[in-house]
Design a protein around this motif. Structure first.
Motif, PDB file in Angstrom:
ATOM      1  N   UNK A  75       0.838  -1.204   0.000  1.00  0.00           N
ATOM      2  CA  UNK A  75       0.000   0.000   0.000  1.00  0.00           C
ATOM      3  C   UNK A  75       0.871   1.252   0.000  1.00  0.00           C
ATOM      4  N   UNK A  76       1.894   1.248   0.835  1.00  0.00           N
ATOM      5  CA  UNK A  76       2.800   2.399   0.902  1.00  0.00           C
ATOM      6  C   UNK A  76       3.518   2.593  -0.430  1.00  0.00           C
ATOM      7  N   UNK A 122       2.289   5.730  -7.472  1.00  0.00           N
ATOM      8  CA  UNK A 122       1.146   6.254  -8.210  1.00  0.00           C
ATOM      9  C   UNK A 122       0.809   7.702  -7.845  1.00  0.00           C
ATOM     10  N   UNK A 123       1.544   8.267  -6.878  1.00  0.00           N
ATOM     11  CA  UNK A 123       1.325   9.651  -6.493  1.00  0.00           C
ATOM     12  C   UNK A 123       0.065   9.898  -5.679  1.00  0.00           C
ATOM     13  N   UNK A 124      -0.350   8.914  -4.910  1.00  0.00           N
ATOM     14  CA  UNK A 124      -1.537   9.063  -4.067  1.00  0.00           C
ATOM     15  C   UNK A 124      -1.134   9.405  -2.632  1.00  0.00           C
ATOM     16  N   UNK A 170      -7.495  -0.733  -6.311  1.00  0.00           N
ATOM     17  CA  UNK A 170      -6.755  -0.971  -7.543  1.00  0.00           C
ATOM     18  C   UNK A 170      -5.347  -1.502  -7.398  1.00  0.00           C
ATOM     19  N   UNK A 171      -4.934  -1.886  -6.204  1.00  0.00           N
ATOM     20  CA  UNK A 171      -3.589  -2.436  -6.050  1.00  0.00           C
ATOM     21  C   UNK A 171      -3.514  -3.800  -6.732  1.00  0.00           C
ATOM     22  N   UNK A 172      -2.370  -4.086  -7.314  1.00  0.00           N
ATOM     23  CA  UNK A 172      -2.139  -5.356  -8.002  1.00  0.00           C
ATOM     24  C   UNK A 172      -1.676  -6.390  -6.977  1.00  0.00           C
TER      25      UNK A 172
END
Length: 173
Positions: free
Chosen positions: A27-28, A34-36, A158-160
Protein backbone atom coordinates in the motif's frame (compact mmCIF):
# COMPACT_ATOMS: atom_id res chain seq x y z
CA UNK A 1 -1.07 -36.49 18.80
CA UNK A 2 -3.44 -33.82 20.07
CA UNK A 3 -3.17 -30.29 18.77
CA UNK A 4 -2.47 -27.70 21.45
CA UNK A 5 -4.30 -24.40 21.59
CA UNK A 6 -1.00 -22.65 20.85
CA UNK A 7 -0.48 -24.78 17.73
CA UNK A 8 -4.06 -24.16 16.61
CA UNK A 9 -3.75 -20.39 16.89
CA UNK A 10 -0.30 -18.88 16.88
CA UNK A 11 1.28 -20.18 13.64
CA UNK A 12 -1.72 -19.10 11.54
CA UNK A 13 -1.90 -15.74 13.25
CA UNK A 14 1.82 -15.16 12.67
CA UNK A 15 1.50 -16.14 9.01
CA UNK A 16 -1.33 -13.69 8.38
CA UNK A 17 0.20 -10.92 10.50
CA UNK A 18 3.19 -11.22 8.16
CA UNK A 19 1.00 -11.11 5.08
CA UNK A 20 -0.94 -8.09 6.34
CA UNK A 21 2.41 -6.41 7.00
CA UNK A 22 3.27 -7.15 3.37
CA UNK A 23 -0.01 -5.57 2.30
CA UNK A 24 0.84 -2.44 4.28
CA UNK A 25 4.19 -2.31 2.48
CA UNK A 26 2.51 -2.70 -0.91
CA UNK A 27 0.00 0.00 0.00
CA UNK A 28 2.80 2.40 0.90
CA UNK A 29 4.71 1.60 -2.30
CA UNK A 30 1.54 2.06 -4.38
CA UNK A 31 0.98 5.50 -2.89
CA UNK A 32 4.55 6.53 -3.67
CA UNK A 33 4.60 5.05 -7.19
CA UNK A 34 1.15 6.25 -8.21
CA UNK A 35 1.33 9.65 -6.49
CA UNK A 36 -1.54 9.06 -4.07
CA UNK A 37 -1.78 10.40 -0.55
CA UNK A 38 -1.30 7.69 2.10
CA UNK A 39 -4.54 8.87 3.71
CA UNK A 40 -6.37 7.72 0.57
CA UNK A 41 -5.63 4.11 1.51
CA UNK A 42 -5.36 4.43 5.28
CA UNK A 43 -8.86 5.89 5.41
CA UNK A 44 -10.36 3.78 2.61
CA UNK A 45 -13.51 1.75 3.33
CA UNK A 46 -15.36 -0.94 1.41
CA UNK A 47 -18.58 0.89 2.19
CA UNK A 48 -19.56 3.94 4.18
CA UNK A 49 -20.72 1.90 7.18
CA UNK A 50 -17.48 -0.10 7.47
CA UNK A 51 -14.41 1.01 9.36
CA UNK A 52 -11.32 2.05 7.34
CA UNK A 53 -8.25 0.12 6.24
CA UNK A 54 -6.26 1.32 9.27
CA UNK A 55 -8.87 -0.11 11.65
CA UNK A 56 -8.89 -3.43 9.78
CA UNK A 57 -5.10 -3.72 10.09
CA UNK A 58 -5.06 -2.70 13.76
CA UNK A 59 -7.82 -5.23 14.48
CA UNK A 60 -5.44 -8.01 13.51
CA UNK A 61 -3.46 -7.04 16.63
CA UNK A 62 -6.68 -6.78 18.66
CA UNK A 63 -7.85 -10.29 17.80
CA UNK A 64 -4.48 -11.98 18.26
CA UNK A 65 -2.01 -10.58 20.80
CA UNK A 66 -4.48 -8.36 22.64
CA UNK A 67 -7.04 -11.19 22.81
CA UNK A 68 -4.47 -13.48 24.43
CA UNK A 69 -3.50 -10.76 26.92
CA UNK A 70 -7.17 -10.24 27.79
CA UNK A 71 -7.76 -13.98 28.07
CA UNK A 72 -5.12 -14.10 30.79
CA UNK A 73 -6.97 -11.36 32.67
CA UNK A 74 -10.39 -12.95 32.16
CA UNK A 75 -12.04 -10.03 30.34
CA UNK A 76 -11.96 -8.69 26.80
CA UNK A 77 -13.19 -5.20 26.11
CA UNK A 78 -12.80 -4.09 22.48
CA UNK A 79 -9.78 -1.87 21.97
CA UNK A 80 -11.27 1.36 20.67
CA UNK A 81 -8.32 3.75 20.59
CA UNK A 82 -7.98 5.27 17.12
CA UNK A 83 -5.83 3.16 14.79
CA UNK A 84 -2.48 4.47 13.59
CA UNK A 85 -2.74 7.18 10.96
CA UNK A 86 0.31 6.23 8.93
CA UNK A 87 1.90 3.14 7.41
CA UNK A 88 4.74 3.10 9.94
CA UNK A 89 2.26 3.02 12.84
CA UNK A 90 0.35 0.18 11.21
CA UNK A 91 3.58 -1.80 10.76
CA UNK A 92 4.47 -1.20 14.42
CA UNK A 93 1.07 -2.56 15.53
CA UNK A 94 1.58 -5.70 13.47
CA UNK A 95 5.18 -6.07 14.64
CA UNK A 96 4.06 -5.73 18.28
CA UNK A 97 1.55 -8.53 17.77
CA UNK A 98 4.09 -10.77 16.08
CA UNK A 99 6.73 -10.20 18.77
CA UNK A 100 4.22 -10.93 21.53
CA UNK A 101 3.07 -14.15 19.88
CA UNK A 102 6.59 -15.31 19.06
CA UNK A 103 7.56 -14.89 22.73
CA UNK A 104 4.35 -16.46 24.07
CA UNK A 105 4.97 -19.54 26.22
CA UNK A 106 3.02 -22.35 24.50
CA UNK A 107 2.09 -23.80 27.89
CA UNK A 108 0.40 -20.56 28.92
CA UNK A 109 -2.54 -21.05 26.57
CA UNK A 110 -3.03 -24.62 27.77
CA UNK A 111 -2.99 -23.46 31.38
CA UNK A 112 -5.81 -20.94 30.84
CA UNK A 113 -7.81 -22.72 28.11
CA UNK A 114 -10.55 -23.86 30.49
CA UNK A 115 -10.85 -20.58 32.37
CA UNK A 116 -13.87 -18.35 31.97
CA UNK A 117 -13.60 -14.92 30.44
CA UNK A 118 -16.07 -12.20 29.67
CA UNK A 119 -16.47 -10.21 26.48
CA UNK A 120 -17.76 -6.85 27.64
CA UNK A 121 -18.98 -3.73 25.88
CA UNK A 122 -20.00 -1.12 28.43
CA UNK A 123 -22.86 -2.03 30.71
CA UNK A 124 -25.08 -3.58 28.04
CA UNK A 125 -23.15 -6.58 26.73
CA UNK A 126 -21.39 -9.20 28.82
CA UNK A 127 -20.91 -12.60 27.22
CA UNK A 128 -19.08 -15.31 29.14
CA UNK A 129 -16.91 -17.76 27.22
CA UNK A 130 -14.34 -20.37 28.03
CA UNK A 131 -10.92 -19.00 27.01
CA UNK A 132 -10.47 -21.72 24.40
CA UNK A 133 -13.86 -21.03 22.82
CA UNK A 134 -13.30 -17.28 22.92
CA UNK A 135 -9.95 -17.53 21.15
CA UNK A 136 -10.98 -20.18 18.61
CA UNK A 137 -14.57 -19.17 17.88
CA UNK A 138 -14.67 -15.42 18.46
CA UNK A 139 -11.23 -13.84 18.11
CA UNK A 140 -9.93 -16.07 15.34
CA UNK A 141 -12.88 -15.50 12.96
CA UNK A 142 -12.63 -11.77 13.74
CA UNK A 143 -8.88 -11.83 13.07
CA UNK A 144 -9.33 -13.38 9.63
CA UNK A 145 -12.31 -11.15 8.82
CA UNK A 146 -10.27 -8.01 9.45
CA UNK A 147 -7.23 -9.35 7.56
CA UNK A 148 -9.40 -10.23 4.55
CA UNK A 149 -11.17 -6.87 4.73
CA UNK A 150 -7.82 -5.03 4.71
CA UNK A 151 -6.87 -7.05 1.62
CA UNK A 152 -10.26 -6.32 0.01
CA UNK A 153 -9.91 -2.57 0.58
CA UNK A 154 -6.60 -2.56 -1.27
CA UNK A 155 -8.01 -4.64 -4.14
CA UNK A 156 -10.97 -2.26 -4.38
CA UNK A 157 -8.56 0.69 -4.63
CA UNK A 158 -6.75 -0.97 -7.54
CA UNK A 159 -3.59 -2.44 -6.05
CA UNK A 160 -2.14 -5.36 -8.00
CA UNK A 161 -2.35 -7.98 -5.26
CA UNK A 162 -3.67 -11.52 -5.23
CA UNK A 163 -4.43 -14.46 -2.99
CA UNK A 164 -0.72 -15.19 -2.55
CA UNK A 165 -0.32 -11.77 -0.94
CA UNK A 166 -3.09 -12.62 1.54
CA UNK A 167 -1.74 -16.09 2.34
CA UNK A 168 1.78 -14.89 3.09
CA UNK A 169 4.63 -17.28 3.87
CA UNK A 170 3.24 -20.80 3.64
CA UNK A 171 4.76 -23.57 5.78
CA UNK A 172 5.85 -25.59 2.73
CA UNK A 173 8.26 -28.43 3.41
Amino acid sequence: MALTLHEALVPGWLQVLGSVGGLVGKAEAWCEEEGHSPSELIGARLSGSMLPFAYQVASCWTHSAYAVQCAQEGEFTPYMDPPPEDFEGLREKLDDASRYLEELDPDLLESIAGNEMTFRIGEKIAWTFGVQDFLLRFSTPNFYFHAATAYDVLRMKGLDIGKRDYLGALPIR
